[in-house]
Motif scaffolding. Structure first.
Motif, short mmCIF file in Angstrom:
data_model
loop_
_atom_site.label_atom_id
_atom_site.label_comp_id
_atom_site.label_asym_id
_atom_site.label_seq_id
_atom_site.Cartn_x
_atom_site.Cartn_y
_atom_site.Cartn_z
N GLU A 1 13.20 -2.06 -7.96
CA GLU A 1 13.01 -2.50 -9.46
C GLU A 1 11.89 -2.81 -10.02
N PRO A 2 11.85 -1.57 -11.87
CA PRO A 2 10.44 -1.81 -12.29
C PRO A 2 9.99 -2.92 -12.71
N GLY A 3 8.43 -3.06 -12.74
CA GLY A 3 8.02 -4.19 -13.00
C GLY A 3 7.50 -4.27 -14.43
N PRO A 4 6.59 -5.17 -15.42
CA PRO A 4 6.02 -4.83 -16.38
C PRO A 4 5.26 -4.64 -16.36
N GLY A 5 4.57 -4.05 -15.68
CA GLY A 5 2.39 -3.70 -15.88
C GLY A 5 3.14 -2.56 -15.12
N SER A 6 2.04 -1.74 -14.78
CA SER A 6 1.83 -0.64 -14.88
C SER A 6 1.14 -0.76 -12.81
N PRO A 7 1.84 0.47 -12.14
CA PRO A 7 1.23 0.27 -10.51
C PRO A 7 0.34 0.60 -10.17
N GLY A 8 -0.18 0.21 -8.94
CA GLY A 8 -1.50 0.44 -8.45
C GLY A 8 -2.36 -0.58 -8.20
N MET A 9 -3.60 -0.71 -7.74
CA MET A 9 -4.63 -1.57 -7.53
C MET A 9 -5.24 -2.07 -8.10
N ASP A 10 -5.55 -1.74 -9.14
CA ASP A 10 -5.78 -2.36 -10.56
C ASP A 10 -6.32 -4.22 -10.20
N VAL A 11 -5.30 -4.63 -10.16
CA VAL A 11 -4.71 -6.02 -10.16
C VAL A 11 -5.64 -6.53 -9.48
N LEU A 12 -5.35 -6.17 -7.68
CA LEU A 12 -5.57 -6.57 -6.80
C LEU A 12 -7.53 -6.37 -6.29
N LEU A 13 -8.32 -5.40 -6.97
CA LEU A 13 -9.36 -5.01 -7.31
C LEU A 13 -10.27 -6.03 -8.58
N ALA A 14 -9.36 -6.55 -9.54
CA ALA A 14 -9.70 -7.13 -10.00
C ALA A 14 -9.88 -8.84 -9.65
N ALA A 15 -9.03 -9.08 -8.53
CA ALA A 15 -9.00 -10.50 -8.11
C ALA A 15 -10.12 -9.71 -7.32
N LEU A 16 -10.21 -9.07 -6.12
CA LEU A 16 -11.33 -9.24 -5.76
C LEU A 16 -12.71 -9.88 -6.36
N VAL A 17 -12.75 -8.84 -7.26
CA VAL A 17 -14.37 -9.43 -7.71
C VAL A 17 -13.83 -10.25 -8.62
N ALA B 1 1.15 -1.32 -0.13
CA ALA B 1 0.28 0.05 -0.10
C ALA B 1 1.03 1.45 -0.37
N ARG B 2 1.99 0.83 0.55
CA ARG B 2 3.23 2.39 0.76
C ARG B 2 3.22 2.76 -0.31
N ALA B 3 4.07 1.63 -1.55
CA ALA B 3 4.48 2.23 -2.64
C ALA B 3 3.35 1.74 -3.80
N GLY B 4 2.39 1.65 -3.23
CA GLY B 4 0.95 2.06 -4.68
C GLY B 4 0.80 0.83 -5.41
N TRP B 5 1.90 -0.92 -5.04
CA TRP B 5 1.25 -1.70 -6.65
C TRP B 5 1.11 -2.90 -5.86
N ALA B 6 0.45 -3.62 -6.84
CA ALA B 6 -0.62 -5.34 -6.52
C ALA B 6 0.73 -5.71 -7.68
N THR B 7 0.06 -6.75 -7.47
CA THR B 7 1.03 -8.19 -8.30
C THR B 7 0.03 -10.02 -7.96
N LEU B 8 -0.38 -10.41 -8.23
CA LEU B 8 -0.13 -11.71 -8.90
C LEU B 8 1.33 -12.88 -8.54
N ASP B 9 2.06 -12.12 -8.97
CA ASP B 9 3.16 -13.22 -9.97
C ASP B 9 4.58 -12.68 -8.11
N VAL B 10 4.46 -13.85 -7.92
CA VAL B 10 5.58 -13.62 -7.04
C VAL B 10 6.78 -13.06 -7.00
#
Length: 311
Positions: free
Chosen positions: A31-47, A12-21
């Protein structure tokens, strides 16, 4: 059986979420990740993972369903009037619809009203629903509900009502009562500015509009006093302190345990609480004496000692 569920790695502090460990470890190292930062991945997983709200059906599923909304919270707004928050189990409701109140466990309509507003919670804010129509599965706050509604009651449509109220768990009964009255002692008028018994009673009745766990009735022994029923000393003590800070000058009687009669046995019963005490072994005797003494008369059910000297 092995549990299967999606795992999301979130900062939450850095503002990113991912499903890949592996991506989570890389993001954790900065390190920069391949996806865009944000909580979209978390919200999509909840839905995707959480089931949709269950919707009830009455009669023919193809026909228009009656409104079925159970009240989980009741309040009062001085501008909007009676407010009711609850989940819609069937049907829909719009501003201007006629609604009827069904008491918990009853089938007869107790009172009717008209929906004057529909609100939803967006974060910590309550905002009007646009368009002002809510359907089954939504959790909404409506205004214009009958004033007599209580937690556990059902709201239904006046034009297409339910045959009976929905089954809801009964609210916890009151355990203590206290008498509130004006300060008639020798120091009356020395501290507070609101000293009339009628003003104190009005304040107590207004408290019950938003605090459904409290009830206030005129005292059976003194017309100038008001008896308030609550769920514990802490709740009633907070109410007394709130009124004192608001400028009310009042007297209160010692709390009394609310005794009821068992409908099956006819014997009188009183509320009780379960307490678990974890103390050092040297203080176990004092704790037991306090709880089982004549003031509380508790019953010791179990006592054990742990390896670290606790009892």
């Amino acid at each position: 059986a092995q549990m299967e569920y999606p795992t999301a790695y979130v900062s939450a502090r850095a503002g990113w979420a991912t499903l890949d460990v592996d991506e989570a470890l890389a993001l954790g190292r900065g390190e920069p990740g391949p996806g865009s930062p944000g909580m979209d991945v978390l919200l999509a997983a909840l839905v995707d993972s959480l089931p949709a709200p269950a919707v009830r059906t009455y009669g023919d599923a193809a026909a228009a369903q009656p409104l079925a909304l159970t009240a989980t919270s009741v309040g009062h707004d001085r501008f909007l009037g009676r407010t009711v928050m609850g989940r819609i189990h069937a049907g829909s409701v719009s501003v201007g619809d006629g609604i009827s109140l069904l008491r918990r466990g009853e089938a007869a309509v107790a009172e009717a009203g008209t929906v004057s507003g529909i609100f939803v919670n967006r974060g910590i804010d309550r905002t009007p629903l646009d368009p002002p129509t809510a359907a089954a599965g939504d959790i909404v706050t409506i205004t214009g509900a009958p004033h007599a509604i209580a937690v556990g009651d059902t709201l239904t449509s006046t034009a297409n009502p339910l045959p009976e109220a929905m089954e809801t768990p009964p609210p916890s009964p009151a355990t203590l009562s206290m008498d509130f009255g004006a300060n008639d002692g020798p120091l009356a008028g020395k501290e507070g500015t609101i000293v009339a018994a009628s003003k104190i009673r009005d304040r107590l009745l207004s408290e019950t509009d938003n605090n459904v766990t409290l009830s206030a009735v005129p005292s059976a022994t003194d017309s100038e006093r008001t008896t308030v029923y609550g769920r514990g000393e802490l709740q009633l003590g907070i109410l007394v302190e709130q009124m004192r800070r608001e400028g009310h000058e009042l007297t209160v009687a010692p709390p009394r345990v609310v005794v009821s009669t068992c409908p099956d046995t006819g014997r009188q019963t009183e509320p009780y609480e379960e307490a678990t005490v974890d103390v050092d072994g040297e203080y176990a005797g004092a704790a037991i004496e306090i709880l089982t003494g004549p003031s509380r008369r508790a019953l010791l059910i179990e006592m054990s000692e742990s390896a670290d000297g606790k009892t």
